[in-house]
Design a protein around this motif. Sequence first.
Motif, PDB file in Angstrom:
ATOM      1  N   LEU A   4       6.629  -9.772  -1.829  1.00  0.00           N
ATOM      2  CA  LEU A   4       7.900  -9.149  -1.372  1.00  0.00           C
ATOM      3  C   LEU A   4       7.620  -9.439   0.215  1.00  0.00           C
ATOM      4  CD1 LEU A   4       8.461  -6.076  -3.421  1.00  0.00           C
ATOM      5  CD2 LEU A   4       9.502  -8.560  -3.763  1.00  0.00           C
ATOM      6  N   GLU A   5       6.850  -9.212   0.914  1.00  0.00           N
ATOM      7  CA  GLU A   5       6.616  -9.209   2.374  1.00  0.00           C
ATOM      8  C   GLU A   5       6.879 -10.687   2.776  1.00  0.00           C
ATOM      9  OE1 GLU A   5       2.992  -7.529   3.194  1.00  0.00           O
ATOM     10  OE2 GLU A   5       3.527  -5.656   3.114  1.00  0.00           O
ATOM     11  N   GLY A  20      10.695  -0.596   0.950  1.00  0.00           N
ATOM     12  CA  GLY A  20       9.716  -0.836   2.007  1.00  0.00           C
ATOM     13  C   GLY A  20       9.738  -2.181   2.758  1.00  0.00           C
ATOM     14  N   VAL A  21      10.247  -3.301   2.285  1.00  0.00           N
ATOM     15  CA  VAL A  21      10.508  -4.589   2.990  1.00  0.00           C
ATOM     16  C   VAL A  21      11.939  -4.602   3.624  1.00  0.00           C
ATOM     17  CG1 VAL A  21       8.429  -5.597   1.971  1.00  0.00           C
ATOM     18  CG2 VAL A  21      10.799  -5.788   1.048  1.00  0.00           C
ATOM     19  N   LYS A  77       2.849 -11.711 -11.646  1.00  0.00           N
ATOM     20  CA  LYS A  77       1.978 -11.615 -10.403  1.00  0.00           C
ATOM     21  C   LYS A  77       0.874 -12.689 -10.378  1.00  0.00           C
ATOM     22  CE  LYS A  77      -1.322  -8.135 -12.133  1.00  0.00           C
ATOM     23  NZ  LYS A  77      -1.869  -6.937 -12.051  1.00  0.00           N
ATOM     24  N   ASP A  91      10.396   0.949  -4.942  1.00  0.00           N
ATOM     25  CA  ASP A  91       9.801   1.526  -3.442  1.00  0.00           C
ATOM     26  C   ASP A  91       9.310   0.204  -2.777  1.00  0.00           C
ATOM     27  OD1 ASP A  91      10.487   4.186  -4.298  1.00  0.00           O
ATOM     28  OD2 ASP A  91       8.156   4.517  -5.102  1.00  0.00           O
ATOM     29  N   ARG A  92       8.612  -0.528  -3.218  1.00  0.00           N
ATOM     30  CA  ARG A  92       8.310  -1.953  -2.350  1.00  0.00           C
ATOM     31  C   ARG A  92       9.622  -2.477  -1.926  1.00  0.00           C
ATOM     32  NH1 ARG A  92       4.903  -4.145  -7.248  1.00  0.00           N
ATOM     33  NH2 ARG A  92       3.442  -2.452  -7.764  1.00  0.00           N
ATOM     34  N   SER A 117       6.577  -8.711  -8.492  1.00  0.00           N
ATOM     35  CA  SER A 117       7.020  -8.182  -7.318  1.00  0.00           C
ATOM     36  C   SER A 117       5.888  -7.421  -6.611  1.00  0.00           C
ATOM     37  CB  SER A 117       8.119  -7.417  -7.399  1.00  0.00           C
ATOM     38  OG  SER A 117       9.308  -8.027  -8.322  1.00  0.00           O
ATOM     39  N   THR A 118       4.726  -8.269  -6.418  1.00  0.00           N
ATOM     40  CA  THR A 118       3.831  -7.607  -5.571  1.00  0.00           C
ATOM     41  C   THR A 118       4.194  -7.323  -4.099  1.00  0.00           C
ATOM     42  OG1 THR A 118       2.619  -9.697  -4.917  1.00  0.00           O
ATOM     43  CG2 THR A 118       1.913  -8.822  -7.078  1.00  0.00           C
ATOM     44  N   GLN A 119       3.293  -6.450  -3.480  1.00  0.00           N
ATOM     45  CA  GLN A 119       3.592  -6.057  -1.719  1.00  0.00           C
ATOM     46  C   GLN A 119       3.613  -7.725  -1.261  1.00  0.00           C
ATOM     47  OE1 GLN A 119       4.589  -3.106  -1.078  1.00  0.00           O
ATOM     48  NE2 GLN A 119       5.053  -3.949   0.959  1.00  0.00           N
ATOM     49  N   GLU A 120       2.414  -8.281  -1.331  1.00  0.00           N
ATOM     50  CA  GLU A 120       2.350  -9.529  -0.681  1.00  0.00           C
ATOM     51  C   GLU A 120       3.528 -10.585  -0.604  1.00  0.00           C
ATOM     52  OE1 GLU A 120      -0.996 -12.938   0.596  1.00  0.00           O
ATOM     53  OE2 GLU A 120      -1.450 -11.511  -1.321  1.00  0.00           O
ATOM     54  N   ASP A 132       7.812   1.981  -8.767  1.00  0.00           N
ATOM     55  CA  ASP A 132       7.029   1.227  -7.710  1.00  0.00           C
ATOM     56  C   ASP A 132       7.779  -0.005  -7.075  1.00  0.00           C
ATOM     57  OD1 ASP A 132       5.296   3.253  -8.072  1.00  0.00           O
ATOM     58  OD2 ASP A 132       3.880   1.894  -9.433  1.00  0.00           O
TER      59      ASP A 132
END
Length: 813
Positions: free
Chosen positions: A750-751, A780-781, A715, A776-777, A745-748, A773
Amino acid sequence: MKRYLVLFSIALIIGILSADLTQSLKFIIITLSILCILISVLIYKDRALLFPLTGIFVFFAIGAFEYLYMDNVITRKFINFNEQQVIVQGVICSKPEYKDANTEYKDGRIRCEMVTYQVSFLNKENAGASLNKGNADTSQTKNKERISKGKILLTIYGQDLLLEYGSEIEVTGVLTIPNKRRNPGSLDYRRYLAGSGISATIYTKSSNVKTGNTRDEGILLRTGHIVRERIIKVINLSLPERQAPLLNAMLTGYRGEVPDELQENFSDSGLIHIMAVSGLHVGFIMLPFVFVFNKLGLKKKIANPIVILVLLIYVLITGPQSSVLRAVIMAVTVLIGQMIWREPDTLTSISFASILILLWRPHMLFNVGFQLSFAATVSIVLFNKNIKEFLKSKYISDNVSSILATTLSAQAGILPITAVYFNKVSLISAFSNLLVAPITGIIIMLGMAMAGLGQIYILFSRIIGYINTVLLTFVIFVSKTAGNLPFAMLKVVTPSILLITVYYILIWFLFWFKPKYKVKIKPEYYIIALMFIIAFTLIANLLPGEMEVVFLDVGEGDSAFIRTPSGKAVLIDGGGKKGDNFEDGTNVGNKVVIPFLLEFGVTKLDMVVVTHAHEDHINGIMPVLEEIKVENVIIPDYIIDDEFDKLLDICSQRKIKVTYVSKDNSINLGKDTYIKILNPPKDTKKGELSLNNSSVVLKLYYKDMEILFSGDIEKEVENRIIESMPDDIKADVLKVPHHGSLTSSTQEFLELVGPKAAVISVGKNNYGHPSSDVLDRLAGVGAKIFRTDLNGAVILRSNGKIIRIKVMCKDES
């Protein structure tokens, strides 16, 4: 028209192939329905076609239905126990092979097959189950499941056990259903083992094995095994340690004690067939008996049954190897034909042998030994006479021309098979066989005398052994000398089905049809044909291709291959694991990456990218650099210690260019295709980055398609890339960082990437990869997730606008 069995054997083979390719009962039924209608129409027009067409229909149906049934029975036998800790009770049904120690398992290993009579889930209730209770009623025992006879391939690490054929054995370990083909060019291990009736494998330690009494089940097979053991023992006591394993292989087919180096030399020199018991060996087994019976004046009706009995005993000694079965069935067919005054027909005998073997075990069709044996025999039957005529010269004696004709005709038949399975072709097999073939028969017959007389008094065997030692030493010398010549063996790419088909049609026409029917072709037609082939090849190469990206299944590691529309070939990482020895052929580079490259027709890599120096990325690259021509190696412009020293040494020896890259570097790969480097940062000070975070992060551009390869970054680097170049990380496909680790693979991240598809390169591990997790992320994207541990290799093709993705293991996704 007397060769109906040839047609029936072909129909049987096509039925098996159809079932294997489609794995569909519905397809087979529809095909048979169409065939039935066509055959009915043809028979209505000509009643003489009733028998052959009905036979073709029946054998096609038998081949297809039996294969589907047997495939289901064998491969699903232990499906409920897959990846579970089990206790297995059974009997050893093969000669245990003891392998030398290696770097990973210091005590070596033992490999053998076992027939099970009980498989149980491991728990406190049955963990102490004793041997000799295989027939006990277990229906009331919790977590136990009784299994009818099945076969398991057992590998035991540690050599402090004395295992024998027929010994009862109890094993505790994890039972695994073998993998299907997981990468292009890789072995379909499940189908390979199914050819021997094996349904599962267990790898365990010697401390998890208990042995019991020797059972008397299968008295004929056990008798054959005892005889073979006595032969091997006599030969080992009579010859030096280097010559004895070779003679044992030639007499009994047992190669467990033959050094790997010697087998490699025999393979490269084109002499490996000498180690495989085949028609040559069966002929020399028969020869003394036929000679004696002829001298005694025995009638065929008395002599031939005795010879047949000898051959059946020989099958029990060698085991049911396809080459032995083929040769013995053919010999028995000829001997029976002599007894009933029927003229033998070789092609009919070959077809009869193939039908019997495939009816017994249809998976044998995919056994390389089966294919080599039958292809070589058919080729010798069809081409030997005409090639010998072609070689006739006042400068070449009849004996020499006979040996050369037999060798060349056999090689012509097996050439595509060796190219497909081994990606190499021996260029000097004719020369080495010319030297060795004349004494092979002498070695075998002297070996038979040693094996027989040694049972009476070992001194007799040793006396004969002095002569055989000289002959065997000469054979070993020829194999080593010829095999080590720089031009001995040519490494080739895997030929396509079209090329193989054209090849066989061509040699059939040139070496059989043309001489048989005395077809004369004007020289200009050969020139026209050659020009047509050249033109076709040029057009195929000049037509615009697609972008191909393959994410290989290398277990818990990374490896990806890129082939650009212009033909540039790029390899990113090579997988591997700690302790891999790239010099002994067991490295993932040898076993997975190189076979894949050759399957894809790659003999030269324009670029190899090593993202960082962790074993699961770099170790598989080493054999690639040794075996495949590489123009340029790309590594990060950030080296922590000496982690790249071994790779740089190989590059120096092989004169491979090494390029160090960092952020903002770019590499042109042809029209509309280039790579941009996003990590590591320029001028980073030593100690600022971990090995994972020093990974080369690169983005592949092709027209409107973008793929992000992220190495093992975590990250911290993801955040740095987000801050410094947020617009550069958007991609259609993401190679998920660090095998799906929670540290990446942080949420930001991946987005911002916004992938339509995400590929996780992962295998069995103790790190929890991939993290739930992260999964799931990704979901989610909106990314469609592909995993190499579930899907095998992930293959991507694109025209620059549309991306198509397929996987090797659809049914396991």
